[in-house]
Design an enzyme around this catalytic site. Structure first.
Site, PDB file in Angstrom:
ATOM      1  N   THR B  14      68.747  15.236 105.714  1.00 18.93           N
ATOM      2  CA  THR B  14      69.123  16.648 105.697  1.00 18.93           C
ATOM      3  C   THR B  14      68.645  17.350 104.436  1.00 18.93           C
ATOM      4  OG1 THR B  14      71.095  16.039 106.935  1.00 18.93           O
ATOM      5  CG2 THR B  14      71.101  18.199 105.896  1.00 18.93           C
ATOM      6  N   VAL B  15      68.924  16.751 103.280  1.00 22.54           N
ATOM      7  CA  VAL B  15      68.604  17.427 102.020  1.00 22.54           C
ATOM      8  C   VAL B  15      67.091  17.456 101.789  1.00 22.54           C
ATOM      9  CG1 VAL B  15      69.002  17.479  99.543  1.00 22.54           C
ATOM     10  CG2 VAL B  15      70.832  16.714 101.082  1.00 22.54           C
ATOM     11  N   VAL B 134      76.753  17.709  92.475  1.00 23.84           N
ATOM     12  CA  VAL B 134      78.133  18.161  92.293  1.00 23.84           C
ATOM     13  C   VAL B 134      78.325  19.526  92.953  1.00 23.84           C
ATOM     14  CG1 VAL B 134      79.936  18.724  90.620  1.00 23.84           C
ATOM     15  CG2 VAL B 134      78.296  16.909  90.104  1.00 23.84           C
ATOM     16  N   GLY B 136      77.537  20.823  95.803  1.00 26.00           N
ATOM     17  CA  GLY B 136      76.497  21.392  96.659  1.00 26.00           C
ATOM     18  C   GLY B 136      75.762  22.572  96.056  1.00 26.00           C
ATOM     19  N   GLY B 189      81.369  14.534 112.741  1.00 25.14           N
ATOM     20  CA  GLY B 189      80.330  14.042 111.833  1.00 25.14           C
ATOM     21  C   GLY B 189      80.551  14.454 110.395  1.00 25.14           C
ATOM     22  N   GLU B 192      81.645  10.388 105.863  1.00 22.27           N
ATOM     23  CA  GLU B 192      80.633   9.407 105.480  1.00 22.27           C
ATOM     24  C   GLU B 192      80.792   8.165 106.362  1.00 22.27           C
ATOM     25  OE1 GLU B 192      78.408   9.532 102.879  1.00 22.27           O
ATOM     26  OE2 GLU B 192      79.073  11.302 101.798  1.00 22.27           O
ATOM     27  N   LYS B 207      81.851  12.965  91.278  1.00 27.18           N
ATOM     28  CA  LYS B 207      81.463  14.290  90.786  1.00 27.18           C
ATOM     29  C   LYS B 207      82.270  14.656  89.545  1.00 27.18           C
ATOM     30  CE  LYS B 207      80.368  15.565  95.551  1.00 27.18           C
ATOM     31  NZ  LYS B 207      80.922  16.124  96.807  1.00 27.18           N
TER      32      LYS B 207
END
Lengths: 428, 428
Positions: B14-15, B134, B136, B189, B192, B207
């Site tokens: 995704t990222v 941290v 997003g 979803g 994790e 974080k």
């Protein structure tokens, strides 16, 4: 460790003395973070004899800020005098010419002369930083210029004048009229010498114009900001808006539309349960919207010695760390001349009017709105007070032009008493 | 314009694909802001055949991220694979050894190996940036490291796991028990693969440990974070806390106290009308407190493709602009070994227990609390349900030790049925 970075502070008022206090209190911490010591070498203010509650004896004194700006032992001019022209402008220009970097808290200076100053500084290889000029201690210039640099910015919004937000929230919480709270604020020292800078939206408009330049890559164009102050907001509207689930804020909005750059600083209704709606008192809030990140909300103190000096020091430390960016995030010569949007994007509106106690009164109003192409989302009529009944209307999305057209036709119906009120509802 | 800055992206989930999309969509804008073009030269992922919804044909492909990290045509390794060891660690180490800068979204990697990686990178003159690790899309690493660099940091707080906040707010709004909403979240979803990373507070604890290192100039010490998950929060407590004006959040708190560095990630009560209390759903919020600035609150999306990629790109653009800071804001070798505080600072506590319907029951509870040195701020007894009556107590400021001591003595009173609940109330 390398040579100290040497500051010359022009202006020893609240902000200037805040910077002095941080440098004196946190020498080791600043050096560790900045990678080099930060030292004040010279200061400048009109009155040397004033008691300033800190030891300034180790700093050279200049009565003329332009002389301060030119001193060979100054690397950065900290311009915290204020004012869009006069000594602030002269000292800033002198500093650039003498090869100094600039850190300023002066929104008026940059709103009026930002483009010329940025071009001069960039041509000379110097930087102008102004975190303290917008929203006090909130690192919003950094968030927008750097933190959201990967985004096409969609919209920037903000409540950026703490005095106005104090007045509006105090009116609501204490049920007091504008004039009364305005006078309170004056006596508490919350207002500028020229109160119109605050309540007329000028100060907040300066800030909005700087955010718009960064966000949209356009030249600062304060003259194109549509300004409307809070002086016409009545306690009635604050109460009625609350009945409908809204709060009234002096809200700045900048967005790039198909019809050009829209910049407004004006009273708006926002949902009472939104972050902007919940903002109380003198606190500031800025909302940044980007195509990738979505919406970021920043909240914090918009004024005061500590917060403003904190913002100045973040710029100083950036420079000490070797961070050198163009004033508005891209070279000043590449900033586009904005095309001001002729009209604001469509929005729902809040309308309040007093209806005479006559049969068919409401139908006549609805007809006028309908003929202007305005459809009604919600309507509330209250019981008759004196001879009239208050009516509130929340419209569907429409234009200010349509609203103004409808309002101009209401008197002819013979059923609306006095002037109707129309306030934009900003979707947040 | 100078040479392009060349990215190698390790991980096309995704990222990683979010980063690809931004670079492909905004080439001109990025170059204008960064001062040089930004180009992807190579990518790496396990499965080359997967349909990825973007044209990757112009990029070299490596199956081994370590090989990607060593490519001579890569200037920055974008590490978006995740995992505290394995390929992410190997590729990061290889990149540093090969003289590359690193941009990572990997909180687990840095929470466990941040000190060693930072020292290695700084010795090699390279930077490691981790804005995306941290909260997003919220530019909180930048706000803390740079925006508040002039402050001694007092406290850092945050709701930094969107899944936990989603579960807690969904439990409240729908009146559903934890297990039910946990299962919903799994099916959506949101969790994790190992749900304990989310609901056990581990991800958010990672974080927090990174924010603490920056804020307090200490080595990352994730092992010293006091972790407590949300699995024991009942719908009863959520409702009762609301009755008393609070909401329950999985809240991270880091502060430097006279007794050492306190780091906690645990369920806390916060005032329902505070910004933290009003935070709904998957949104994140970080609160930064400094001695000059006071309190800054940052709110935004904590996860998702666009927000996380936005954060990655802000680091990339910083590097393109020549911004080079130590990983944790000061040289890694100067970070102090933190002394973990043995106990959290005193706070008020929320207590809930079921009292048997016996004369003098409440007096017995009050006596036990009094003997433990705990004084009562507010108390509310509800009508009897079955044979017991729910009792809520908000204490004055006390210690967890005193609370635990009192709870251990309650069974002997013979009037408390079942296990009492105690949750810290964090003042925000």
């Amino acid at each position: 460790m390398s040579q100290p970075l040497r500051l010359g502070i022009a202006g020893l008022g609240t902000v200037g003395m805040g910077v002095v206090k941080i440098v004196q209190a946190h020498g080791d911490l600043l050096a560790l973070r900045a990678g080099r010591p930060i030292a004040i070498t010279a200061v400048s203010a009109r009155d040397r004899t004033k008691n300033r509650d800190a030891d300034l004896s180790g700093y050279a004194w200049e009565t003329d800020p332009v002389a301060l700006a030119r001193r060979p032992d100054v690397d950065i001019l900290i311009e915290v005098m204020g004012g869009e022209n006069g000594p602030a402008k002269a000292a800033t220009e002198a500093a650039i010419a003498a090869g100094k970097d600039i850190v300023t808290a002066n929104k008026a200076l940059l709103a009026h002369h930002g483009q010329a100053l940025a071009e001069a500084a960039e041509a000379a290889g110097r930087v102008i930083r102004f975190e303290a000029a917008v929203a006090g201690g909130i690192p919003v210039i950094k968030a927008l210029t750097e933190g959201l640099a990967g985004n096409a910015i969609r919209r920037v919004m903000g409540v950026m004048n703490g005095t106005c937000n104090y007045i509006l929230t105090r009116m609501e919480s204490a049920g007091l009229p504008y004039d009364h709270v305005f006078e309170e604020a004056r006596q508490l020292g919350y207002l500028e010498a020229d109160p119109n800078l605050d309540v007329g939206g000028i100060d907040a408009g300066h800030k909005l114009s700087l955010l718009a330049a960064i966000g949209f890559g356009t030249r600062v164009s304060f003259g194109a900001v549509e300004l409307e102050g809070i002086g016409r907001i009545s306690i009635d509207d604050i109460r009625r808006a609350a009945d409908m689930g809204y709060r009234i804020k002096l809200l700045g909005v900048a967005q790039m539309t198909g019809r050009g750059l829209e910049q407004r600083m004006s009273p708006c209704l926002v949902p009472a349960d939104s972050p902007l709606g919940q903002l109380q008192g003198g606190t500031n809030m800025v909302v940044l919207e980007g195509d990738s990140v979505g919406q970021i909300v920043l909240r914090g103190p918009g004024a005061g010695q500590g917060p403003t000096a904190s913002a100045v020091m973040s710029d100083v430390i950036d420079i000490a760390r070797g961070i050198r960016l163009p004033t508005f995030g891209q070279p000043a010569t590449t900033l586009a001349e904005p095309i001001p949007a002729k009209a604001a994007a469509p929005a729902p509106f809040y309308l309040r009017m007093a209806l005479a106690d006559k049969p068919g009164a409401l139908a006549k109003v609805a007809t006028v709105l309908g003929e202007a192409g305005i459809s009604i989302d919600r309507m509330r009529q209250y019981g008759h007070q004196d001879p009239t009944a208050p009516v509130l209307i929340v419209t569907h999305r429409t234009t200010r032009d349509a609203v103004d057209h409808a309002l101009s036709r209401l008197p002819a119906t013979g059923v609306v008493v006095g002037d109707p009120v129309a306030i934009r509802i900003e979707s947040v």
